[in-house]
Design an enzyme around this catalytic site. Structure first.
Site, PDB file in Angstrom:
ATOM      1  N   LYS A  94      -0.855   5.032   4.676  1.00  0.00           N
ATOM      2  CA  LYS A  94      -1.863   4.197   5.309  1.00  0.00           C
ATOM      3  C   LYS A  94      -1.684   4.055   6.945  1.00  0.00           C
ATOM      4  O   LYS A  94      -0.575   3.815   7.292  1.00  0.00           O
ATOM      5  CB  LYS A  94      -2.079   2.672   4.610  1.00  0.00           C
ATOM      6  CG  LYS A  94      -2.981   1.734   5.059  1.00  0.00           C
ATOM      7  CD  LYS A  94      -2.979   0.424   4.205  1.00  0.00           C
ATOM      8  CE  LYS A  94      -4.130  -0.290   4.746  1.00  0.00           C
ATOM      9  NZ  LYS A  94      -5.290   0.147   5.020  1.00  0.00           N
ATOM     10  N   HIS A 104       0.760  -1.127  -0.054  1.00  0.00           N
ATOM     11  CA  HIS A 104       0.133   0.080   0.030  1.00  0.00           C
ATOM     12  C   HIS A 104       0.975   1.226   0.069  1.00  0.00           C
ATOM     13  O   HIS A 104       2.026   1.192   0.227  1.00  0.00           O
ATOM     14  CB  HIS A 104      -1.003   0.008   1.017  1.00  0.00           C
ATOM     15  CG  HIS A 104      -2.221  -0.931   1.058  1.00  0.00           C
ATOM     16  ND1 HIS A 104      -2.286  -2.223   1.459  1.00  0.00           N
ATOM     17  CD2 HIS A 104      -3.504  -0.676   0.780  1.00  0.00           C
ATOM     18  CE1 HIS A 104      -3.264  -2.722   1.110  1.00  0.00           C
ATOM     19  NE2 HIS A 104      -4.223  -1.515   0.971  1.00  0.00           N
TER      20      HIS A 104
HETATM   21  N1  NDP Z   1     -12.965  -0.816   1.809  1.00  0.00           N
HETATM   22  C1  NDP Z   1     -12.230  -0.248   0.979  1.00  0.00           C
HETATM   23  O1  NDP Z   1     -12.428  -0.595  -0.339  1.00  0.00           O
HETATM   24  C2  NDP Z   1     -11.312   0.781   1.165  1.00  0.00           C
HETATM   25  C3  NDP Z   1     -11.207   0.984   2.399  1.00  0.00           C
HETATM   26  N2  NDP Z   1     -10.296   2.206   2.891  1.00  0.00           N
HETATM   27  C4  NDP Z   1      -9.896   2.600   4.218  1.00  0.00           C
HETATM   28  O2  NDP Z   1     -10.757   3.563   4.141  1.00  0.00           O
HETATM   29  C5  NDP Z   1     -10.253   4.559   5.364  1.00  0.00           C
HETATM   30  C6  NDP Z   1      -9.957   5.921   5.050  1.00  0.00           C
HETATM   31  O3  NDP Z   1      -8.852   5.663   3.860  1.00  0.00           O
HETATM   32  P1  NDP Z   1      -8.227   7.300   3.275  1.00  0.00           P
HETATM   33  O4  NDP Z   1      -9.426   7.911   2.527  1.00  0.00           O
HETATM   34  O5  NDP Z   1      -7.165   6.658   2.500  1.00  0.00           O
HETATM   35  O6  NDP Z   1      -7.960   8.023   4.524  1.00  0.00           O
HETATM   36  P2  NDP Z   1      -7.666   9.558   4.658  1.00  0.00           P
HETATM   37  O7  NDP Z   1      -6.903   9.732   5.784  1.00  0.00           O
HETATM   38  O8  NDP Z   1      -7.373  10.247   3.284  1.00  0.00           O
HETATM   39  O9  NDP Z   1      -9.180  10.200   4.922  1.00  0.00           O
HETATM   40  C7  NDP Z   1      -9.803   9.878   6.264  1.00  0.00           C
HETATM   41  C8  NDP Z   1     -10.817  11.018   6.340  1.00  0.00           C
HETATM   42  O10 NDP Z   1     -11.680  11.002   7.737  1.00  0.00           O
HETATM   43  C9  NDP Z   1     -11.776  12.249   8.129  1.00  0.00           C
HETATM   44  N3  NDP Z   1     -12.121  11.900   9.519  1.00  0.00           N
HETATM   45  C10 NDP Z   1     -11.438  11.794  10.791  1.00  0.00           C
HETATM   46  N4  NDP Z   1     -12.094  11.423  11.795  1.00  0.00           N
HETATM   47  C11 NDP Z   1     -13.310  11.788  11.368  1.00  0.00           C
HETATM   48  C12 NDP Z   1     -14.894  11.776  12.188  1.00  0.00           C
HETATM   49  N5  NDP Z   1     -14.845  11.308  13.361  1.00  0.00           N
HETATM   50  N6  NDP Z   1     -16.051  11.941  11.378  1.00  0.00           N
HETATM   51  C13 NDP Z   1     -15.697  12.071   9.891  1.00  0.00           C
HETATM   52  N7  NDP Z   1     -14.573  12.307   9.233  1.00  0.00           N
HETATM   53  C14 NDP Z   1     -13.548  12.204   9.883  1.00  0.00           C
HETATM   54  C15 NDP Z   1     -10.167  12.870   7.977  1.00  0.00           C
HETATM   55  O11 NDP Z   1     -10.384  14.147   8.507  1.00  0.00           O
HETATM   56  P3  NDP Z   1      -9.110  14.834   8.973  1.00  0.00           P
HETATM   57  O12 NDP Z   1      -7.925  14.601   8.028  1.00  0.00           O
HETATM   58  O13 NDP Z   1      -9.296  16.186   9.057  1.00  0.00           O
HETATM   59  O14 NDP Z   1      -8.579  13.966  10.124  1.00  0.00           O
HETATM   60  C16 NDP Z   1     -10.170  12.676   6.721  1.00  0.00           C
HETATM   61  O15 NDP Z   1     -10.596  13.447   5.730  1.00  0.00           O
HETATM   62  C17 NDP Z   1      -8.892   3.625   5.910  1.00  0.00           C
HETATM   63  O16 NDP Z   1      -9.462   2.966   6.876  1.00  0.00           O
HETATM   64  C18 NDP Z   1      -8.689   2.692   4.652  1.00  0.00           C
HETATM   65  O17 NDP Z   1      -8.072   1.639   4.932  1.00  0.00           O
HETATM   66  C19 NDP Z   1      -9.460   2.726   1.828  1.00  0.00           C
HETATM   67  C20 NDP Z   1      -9.549   2.418   0.531  1.00  0.00           C
HETATM   68  C21 NDP Z   1     -10.671   1.420  -0.095  1.00  0.00           C
HETATM   69  O1  LIG Z   2      -5.983   2.186   3.201  1.00  0.00           O
HETATM   70  C1  LIG Z   2      -6.211   2.053   1.799  1.00  0.00           C
HETATM   71  O2  LIG Z   2      -6.004   2.667   0.940  1.00  0.00           O
HETATM   72  C2  LIG Z   2      -6.999   0.564   1.603  1.00  0.00           C
HETATM   73  N1  LIG Z   2      -7.601   0.209   2.656  1.00  0.00           N
HETATM   74  C3  LIG Z   2      -8.241  -0.997   2.626  1.00  0.00           C
HETATM   75  C4  LIG Z   2      -7.814  -2.149   3.410  1.00  0.00           C
HETATM   76  O3  LIG Z   2      -7.055  -1.731   4.503  1.00  0.00           O
HETATM   77  O4  LIG Z   2      -7.742  -3.433   2.917  1.00  0.00           O
HETATM   78  C5  LIG Z   2      -8.674  -1.312   1.181  1.00  0.00           C
HETATM   79  C6  LIG Z   2      -7.613  -1.287   0.132  1.00  0.00           C
HETATM   80  O5  LIG Z   2      -6.591  -2.081   0.266  1.00  0.00           O
HETATM   81  C7  LIG Z   2      -7.095   0.404   0.046  1.00  0.00           C
END
Ligand code: NDP
Ligand SMILES: O=C(O)C1=N[C@H](C(=O)O)C[C@H](O)C1
Length: 246
Positions: free
Chosen positions: A135, A131
């Site tokens: 992350k 990744h």
């Molecule tokens: N299931 C899937 O297919 C996928 C899952 N993921 C997962 O999604 C999650 C997020 O990933 P990613 O987008 O890269 O992370 P980011 O850090 O880019 O985004 C997270 C966002 O959540 C905000 N945030 C933090 N606390 C809160 C809250 N209490 N309420 C609302 N918003 C909040 C943050 O704001 P601030 O920065 O201001 O704190 C930030 O904008 C991870 O756990 C990742 O593993 C990612 C890709 C695909």
């Molecule tokens: O943090 C990410 O980027 C992603 N998170 C998810 C995970 O923890 O598996 C899904 C994907 O791999 C991207």
């Protein structure tokens, strides 16, 4: 129209969700927020999509359940302890459904499904997940879920323990043990989300690899979740598999 809120709206994933919800013909954005203090803005939503942080997601789900809003969750970090806590929350709020997808990529779901199917035919299986370095959690939710599926498939087939003669090891050299499957996490600049599941038996190996090339690729799965969550037969569904008929 399905009214949708987004938690984590300015994040890497949440910003793609906002775009996808605005562009789809059958969904309408109520609000996108980035802090717990702003949750009131999504009141009136039918569904909230959560891509936030493993440390805050349960609190978000507690609030959504209390307010009668279904949730589609991409945030990682759901081990058995957190799932059990979520089941307790939902039991107090019948009528609210939650879909948690460790990975919304359709090809990633297929990769996990194929890995579980292959597992009983091989003595050895290990997972390498790769990744981007921003992350927060390791191993990835996808790797964690893949290990659980492989472990279950091996147990159902009565598989012997995997061969491994290691008696001397620097901490971490053999990866993390997730349900008896070794998982190795790489954090590499330039990458997004990738996974290899490596199988081996005498004289043959098989590698199943999945690559996410961009974050837009998760959006068909997210929208599928948004459209399906209210009608799911269980209050808590983990994985897109039942929706895809897998
Ligand atoms: N299931 C899937 O297919 C996928 C899952 N993921 C997962 O999604 C999650 C997020 O990933 P990613 O987008 O890269 O992370 P980011 O850090 O880019 O985004 C997270 C966002 O959540 C905000 N945030 C933090 N606390 C809160 C809250 N209490 N309420 C609302 N918003 C909040 C943050 O704001 P601030 O920065 O201001 O704190 C930030 O904008 C991870 O756990 C990742 O593993 C990612 C890709 C695909
Ligand atoms: O943090 C990410 O980027 C992603 N998170 C998810 C995970 O923890 O598996 C899904 C994907 O791999 C991207």
């Amino acid at each position: 129209m399905i009214k949708v809120g987004v938690f984590g709206a300015h994040g890497r994933m949440g910003s793609e969700v906002v775009k996808a919800v605005q562009e789809a013909a059958d969904t309408e954005l109520v609000a996108g927020i980035d802090a717990a203090g702003e949750r009131e803005k999504v009141r009136g939503a039918d569904v909230v999509v959560d891509f936030t942080h493993p440390e805050v997601v349960l609190d978000n789900l507690r609030w959504l359940a209390a307010n009668g809003i279904h949730a589609v969750v991409g945030t990682s970090g759901f081990d058995e302890r957190r799932l059990s806590e979520l089941r307790d929350i939902l039991a107090r709020h019948p009528g609210v459904n939650v879909l948690i997808a460790p990975n919304f990529g359709i090809a990633a779901v297929l990769m996990m499904n194929f890995a579980a199917k292959a597992a009983p035919y091989f003595e050895s299986t290990e997972i390498i997940e790769l990744h981007h370095p921003n992350k927060a959690d390791a191993p990835s939710g996808t790797a964690y879920r893949t290990a659980e599926l492989i472990s279950q498939a091996r147990a159902d087939a009565g598989a012997e323990p995997m061969p491994d003669a290691t008696t001397s090891e620097i901490d971490g050299a053999r990866g993390a043990d997730v349900a008896g499957v070794r998982v190795h996490a790489l954090r590499i600049q330039g990458m997004i989300a990738h996974q290899e599941v490596v199988f081996g038996t005498h004289g043959e190996t098989l590698t199943i690899r999945h690559d996410s090339m961009n974050r837009e690729s998760f959006m068909p799965g997210v929208l599928l979740g948004v459209r399906s969550v209210a009608g799911l037969p269980e209050q808590l569904t983990v994985g897109l598999e039942p929706i895809l008929g897998l």
